[in-house]
Design a protein around this motif. Structure first.
Motif, PDB file in Angstrom:
ATOM      1  N   ALA A   9       0.815  -1.212   0.000  1.00 50.94           N
ATOM      2  CA  ALA A   9       0.000   0.000   0.000  1.00 50.94           C
ATOM      3  C   ALA A   9       0.849   1.263   0.000  1.00 50.94           C
ATOM      4  CB  ALA A   9      -0.935  -0.007   1.195  1.00 50.94           C
ATOM      5  N   LEU A  10       2.080   1.183   0.465  1.00 55.74           N
ATOM      6  CA  LEU A  10       2.965   2.347   0.468  1.00 55.74           C
ATOM      7  C   LEU A  10       3.590   2.623  -0.898  1.00 55.74           C
ATOM      8  CD1 LEU A  10       4.802   2.129   3.881  1.00 55.74           C
ATOM      9  CD2 LEU A  10       3.305   3.949   3.094  1.00 55.74           C
ATOM     10  N   SER A  11       3.468   1.713  -1.845  1.00 52.72           N
ATOM     11  CA  SER A  11       4.097   1.915  -3.152  1.00 52.72           C
ATOM     12  C   SER A  11       3.596   3.163  -3.875  1.00 52.72           C
ATOM     13  CB  SER A  11       3.949   0.671  -4.017  1.00 52.72           C
ATOM     14  OG  SER A  11       2.601   0.385  -4.249  1.00 52.72           O
ATOM     15  N   PRO A  12       2.292   3.506  -3.875  1.00 53.22           N
ATOM     16  CA  PRO A  12       1.902   4.770  -4.509  1.00 53.22           C
ATOM     17  C   PRO A  12       2.483   5.985  -3.781  1.00 53.22           C
ATOM     18  CG  PRO A  12      -0.016   3.397  -4.201  1.00 53.22           C
ATOM     19  CD  PRO A  12       1.117   2.732  -3.497  1.00 53.22           C
ATOM     20  N   PHE A  13       2.633   5.899  -2.464  1.00 54.78           N
ATOM     21  CA  PHE A  13       3.243   6.985  -1.707  1.00 54.78           C
ATOM     22  C   PHE A  13       4.650   7.250  -2.212  1.00 54.78           C
ATOM     23  CE2 PHE A  13       0.190   7.749   1.486  1.00 54.78           C
ATOM     24  CZ  PHE A  13       0.665   8.787   2.255  1.00 54.78           C
ATOM     25  N   ILE A  14       5.386   6.202  -2.424  1.00 55.39           N
ATOM     26  CA  ILE A  14       6.775   6.349  -2.861  1.00 55.39           C
ATOM     27  C   ILE A  14       6.833   6.809  -4.319  1.00 55.39           C
ATOM     28  CG2 ILE A  14       8.913   5.084  -3.274  1.00 55.39           C
ATOM     29  CD1 ILE A  14       8.037   3.292  -0.863  1.00 55.39           C
ATOM     30  N   LEU A  15       5.989   6.232  -5.160  1.00 57.13           N
ATOM     31  CA  LEU A  15       6.026   6.565  -6.579  1.00 57.13           C
ATOM     32  C   LEU A  15       5.512   7.972  -6.883  1.00 57.13           C
ATOM     33  CD1 LEU A  15       4.811   3.209  -8.133  1.00 57.13           C
ATOM     34  CD2 LEU A  15       7.111   4.154  -8.170  1.00 57.13           C
ATOM     35  N   PHE A  16       4.513   8.417  -6.141  1.00 62.39           N
ATOM     36  CA  PHE A  16       3.893   9.707  -6.439  1.00 62.39           C
ATOM     37  C   PHE A  16       4.167  10.768  -5.387  1.00 62.39           C
ATOM     38  CE2 PHE A  16       1.192   6.617  -8.707  1.00 62.39           C
ATOM     39  CZ  PHE A  16       1.432   7.090  -9.988  1.00 62.39           C
ATOM     40  N   SER A  17       5.247  10.629  -4.651  1.00 59.61           N
ATOM     41  CA  SER A  17       5.597  11.652  -3.665  1.00 59.61           C
ATOM     42  C   SER A  17       5.987  12.953  -4.337  1.00 59.61           C
ATOM     43  CB  SER A  17       6.722  11.159  -2.762  1.00 59.61           C
ATOM     44  OG  SER A  17       7.874  10.896  -3.522  1.00 59.61           O
ATOM     45  N   TRP A  18       6.382  12.905  -5.591  1.00 60.49           N
ATOM     46  CA  TRP A  18       6.714  14.116  -6.323  1.00 60.49           C
ATOM     47  C   TRP A  18       5.508  15.029  -6.451  1.00 60.49           C
ATOM     48  CZ3 TRP A  18       3.762  14.814 -10.601  1.00 60.49           C
ATOM     49  CH2 TRP A  18       3.155  13.681 -11.146  1.00 60.49           C
TER      50      TRP A  18
END
Length: 81
Positions: A7-16
């Motif tokens: 679930a944290l993968s979108p956080f990491i990918l879209f933190s920009w």
């Protein structure tokens, strides 16, 4: 733990998107995290729907508490009169 990491993968990918201060990006990522955690706990750990909802909301609340300046302050600035 496995469902929280997924679930944290979108956080990491879209933190920009949050760093560029796109409106409501942090709130959208938090909602996405809660939904992915819910379905992950429900499917991977074979828990009931109410327990999965509790885990998703509890981990989302902890994440919002620790990252509130990063996630929610741009939203509060936009909504203030």
């Amino acid at each position: 733990m496995k469902s929280a990491v997924y679930a944290l993968s979108p956080f990491i990918l879209f933190s920009w998107a949050v760093l560029l201060e796109i409106p409501f990006a942090g709130l959208l990522l938090l909602v996405c995290f809660c939904l992915m955690t819910y379905f992950g706990v429900w499917a991977f750990h074979e828990k009931s729907k109410d327990r999965a909802a509790f885990v998703a909301l509890a981990t989302g609340a902890v994440l919002a508490f620790y990252l509130h300046r990063w996630l929610l302050d741009p939203v509060l600035i936009l909504l203030s009169p």
